[in-house]
Design a protein around this motif. Structure first.
Motif, PDB file in Angstrom:
ATOM      1  N   GLY A   1      39.091  35.358  50.991  1.00  0.00           N
ATOM      2  CA  GLY A   1      37.911  35.726  50.784  1.00  0.00           C
ATOM      3  C   GLY A   1      38.343  37.325  50.818  1.00  0.00           C
ATOM      4  N   GLU A   2      37.151  38.539  50.457  1.00  0.00           N
ATOM      5  CA  GLU A   2      37.680  39.520  50.969  1.00  0.00           C
ATOM      6  C   GLU A   2      36.197  40.353  50.192  1.00  0.00           C
ATOM      7  OE1 GLU A   2      40.240  43.987  49.393  1.00  0.00           O
ATOM      8  OE2 GLU A   2      41.018  41.624  48.695  1.00  0.00           O
ATOM      9  N   ALA A   3      36.012  41.225  51.449  1.00  0.00           N
ATOM     10  CA  ALA A   3      34.454  42.149  50.352  1.00  0.00           C
ATOM     11  C   ALA A   3      34.846  43.383  50.767  1.00  0.00           C
ATOM     12  CB  ALA A   3      33.843  41.970  51.188  1.00  0.00           C
ATOM     13  N   TYR A   4      34.493  44.329  49.670  1.00  0.00           N
ATOM     14  CA  TYR A   4      34.628  45.759  49.802  1.00  0.00           C
ATOM     15  C   TYR A   4      33.401  46.890  49.161  1.00  0.00           C
ATOM     16  CZ  TYR A   4      37.269  45.281  45.821  1.00  0.00           C
ATOM     17  OH  TYR A   4      38.101  43.789  44.223  1.00  0.00           O
TER      18      TYR A   4
ATOM     19  N   TYR B   1      25.975  55.450  42.707  1.00  0.00           N
ATOM     20  CA  TYR B   1      25.746  53.783  42.833  1.00  0.00           C
ATOM     21  C   TYR B   1      27.104  53.731  43.607  1.00  0.00           C
ATOM     22  CZ  TYR B   1      28.295  52.898  39.127  1.00  0.00           C
ATOM     23  OH  TYR B   1      29.135  52.751  38.008  1.00  0.00           O
ATOM     24  N   ALA B   2      26.861  52.619  44.149  1.00  0.00           N
ATOM     25  CA  ALA B   2      27.655  51.508  45.125  1.00  0.00           C
ATOM     26  C   ALA B   2      27.833  50.756  44.357  1.00  0.00           C
ATOM     27  CB  ALA B   2      27.987  52.008  46.345  1.00  0.00           C
ATOM     28  N   THR B   3      29.006  49.280  44.380  1.00  0.00           N
ATOM     29  CA  THR B   3      28.796  48.025  44.441  1.00  0.00           C
ATOM     30  C   THR B   3      29.370  47.054  45.822  1.00  0.00           C
ATOM     31  OG1 THR B   3      28.533  48.553  41.942  1.00  0.00           O
ATOM     32  CG2 THR B   3      29.299  46.572  42.973  1.00  0.00           C
ATOM     33  N   MET B   4      28.858  46.036  45.645  1.00  0.00           N
ATOM     34  CA  MET B   4      30.155  45.777  47.411  1.00  0.00           C
ATOM     35  C   MET B   4      30.027  44.475  45.920  1.00  0.00           C
ATOM     36  SD  MET B   4      29.908  44.949  49.859  1.00  0.00           S
ATOM     37  CE  MET B   4      28.983  44.806  50.954  1.00  0.00           C
ATOM     38  N   HIS B   5      32.047  43.985  46.622  1.00  0.00           N
ATOM     39  CA  HIS B   5      32.461  43.406  45.910  1.00  0.00           C
ATOM     40  C   HIS B   5      33.406  42.267  46.756  1.00  0.00           C
ATOM     41  CE1 HIS B   5      33.824  46.373  42.638  1.00  0.00           C
ATOM     42  NE2 HIS B   5      33.476  46.880  42.951  1.00  0.00           N
ATOM     43  N   PHE B   6      33.176  40.901  46.466  1.00  0.00           N
ATOM     44  CA  PHE B   6      33.435  39.543  47.006  1.00  0.00           C
ATOM     45  C   PHE B   6      34.118  38.636  46.859  1.00  0.00           C
ATOM     46  CE2 PHE B   6      32.550  35.392  48.625  1.00  0.00           C
ATOM     47  CZ  PHE B   6      33.461  35.098  50.248  1.00  0.00           C
TER      48      PHE B   6
ATOM     49  N   LEU C   1      29.657  40.865  42.183  1.00  0.00           N
ATOM     50  CA  LEU C   1      29.205  42.307  42.651  1.00  0.00           C
ATOM     51  C   LEU C   1      28.030  41.940  42.665  1.00  0.00           C
ATOM     52  CD1 LEU C   1      30.870  42.830  38.559  1.00  0.00           C
ATOM     53  CD2 LEU C   1      32.002  43.590  41.027  1.00  0.00           C
ATOM     54  N   SER C   2      27.878  43.151  43.275  1.00  0.00           N
ATOM     55  CA  SER C   2      26.734  42.619  43.895  1.00  0.00           C
ATOM     56  C   SER C   2      25.875  44.278  44.011  1.00  0.00           C
ATOM     57  CB  SER C   2      26.262  42.298  45.432  1.00  0.00           C
ATOM     58  OG  SER C   2      25.133  42.253  46.091  1.00  0.00           O
ATOM     59  N   PRO C   3      24.378  45.251  43.730  1.00  0.00           N
ATOM     60  CA  PRO C   3      24.325  46.648  44.655  1.00  0.00           C
ATOM     61  C   PRO C   3      23.457  46.076  45.637  1.00  0.00           C
ATOM     62  CG  PRO C   3      22.680  45.196  43.073  1.00  0.00           C
ATOM     63  CD  PRO C   3      24.048  43.934  43.053  1.00  0.00           C
ATOM     64  N   TYR C   4      23.110  45.052  46.254  1.00  0.00           N
ATOM     65  CA  TYR C   4      23.286  45.660  48.164  1.00  0.00           C
ATOM     66  C   TYR C   4      24.394  45.821  48.985  1.00  0.00           C
ATOM     67  CZ  TYR C   4      19.119  42.922  45.026  1.00  0.00           C
ATOM     68  OH  TYR C   4      18.531  43.281  43.881  1.00  0.00           O
ATOM     69  N   VAL C   5      24.603  46.748  48.816  1.00  0.00           N
ATOM     70  CA  VAL C   5      25.534  46.987  49.981  1.00  0.00           C
ATOM     71  C   VAL C   5      25.082  46.726  51.047  1.00  0.00           C
ATOM     72  CG1 VAL C   5      26.500  48.241  47.687  1.00  0.00           C
ATOM     73  CG2 VAL C   5      24.962  49.816  49.841  1.00  0.00           C
ATOM     74  N   TYR C   6      23.928  47.191  51.873  1.00  0.00           N
ATOM     75  CA  TYR C   6      24.052  46.643  53.105  1.00  0.00           C
ATOM     76  C   TYR C   6      23.819  45.179  53.403  1.00  0.00           C
ATOM     77  CZ  TYR C   6      20.289  46.599  50.384  1.00  0.00           C
ATOM     78  OH  TYR C   6      18.333  46.228  49.696  1.00  0.00           O
TER      79      TYR C   6
END
Length: 254
Positions: free
Chosen positions: A55-58, A65-70, A160-165
């Motif tokens: 797994g990798e998250a960044y 805007y920012a996007t979380m990738h997992f 893909l997630s908009p919930y970067v926190y």
């Protein structure tokens, strides 16, 4: 909190991202020894074994805007009839109301050795469906095709997630053994996350690598655990979720 995060992200003038790492396995390249395996020597009672779980998250960030990738890549060997349930997979997706997490780049294949020949069966899109789990979560489900005792199943996907926190946790241990588990968590320096390891298994390897982005630094936390034993439920345990070995993240401050 959302207003604070948006304000902070607006100060980042150039698009930037953390360079993706490389999975220890290549999709579709299954060693013959894994296809021929009939018993997992480290745990002969195992009905299945997770051969690799990566797994990798960044984050990707631009001025608006920012996007979380997992990203996740999983390979599992089915050893016994009782292990066929591992052919059913579920992906939990957070739904905040105005927006929700979504799955992209998903693929899945089953490999079976028949008469000395490797038979590959790719998952049909009709085998994937999404349903409501509760008020805040949806779940995307899929079933691997043509799975038998002796099959190796493999799937990968990106969330893909908009919930970067809301940084993704990582689970190293399951109720079947895991031969290789690896996770990269790439944390920007404007977010401070508490990281705490749960369970009794120590990492085989842990390192932190620094990367420079546009106006900030990224700390790449990297864990590997090899030969993780299956979790065995014991008397007086209230819930196994409290005892499984995993890495948890919680936003401390911005």
């Amino acid at each position: 909190m959302k207003k604070i995060i948006c304000g902070l992200l607006l100060t980042v003038l150039l698009a930037s991202y953390a360079n993706a790492q490389k999975s220890p396995i290549t999709f579709g390249e299954i060693p013959l020894d894994d296809l021929k395996m009939t018993t997992y020597l480290s745990d002969t009672s195992a009905s299945a074994v997770i051969l690799a779980d990566y797994g990798e998250a960044y984050l990707t960030i631009n001025s608006n805007y920012a996007t979380m990738h997992f990203e996740r890549h999983v390979r599992i060997k089915i050893l016994k009839k009782e292990g066929l349930s591992w052919a059913d997979a579920e992906i939990l997706l957070y739904n905040g109301g105005s927006s929700e997490e979504r799955v992209t780049k998903s693929k899945a294949t089953t490999y079976t050795l028949e008469n000395g020949r490797v038979v590959k069966t790719e998952m049909d899109k009709e085998g994937v469906f999404k349903e409501k789990f509760n008020k805040r979560f949806n779940v995307q489900k899929f079933t691997m095709p043509n799975v038998k005792e002796g099959s190796v199943i493999e799937y990968s996907y990106t969330i893909l997630s908009p919930y970067v926190y809301n940084f993704p946790n990582w689970q190293f241990q399951y109720n079947i053994p895991v031969r290789w588990s690896e996770y990269w968590a790439k944390l920007p320096d404007f977010f401070t996350f508490e990281k705490y390891m749960q369970g009794y298994i120590s990492p085989t390897k842990y390192e932190v690598k620094k990367e420079s982005a546009s106006g900030y630094t990224i700390s790449g936390h990297h864990w590997i655990i090899q030969d993780v034993p299956a979790f065995k439920e014991e008397p007086f345990i209230t819930t196994e979720e409290d005892y499984l070995s995993k890495m948890n993240f919680a936003l401390a401050y911005i």
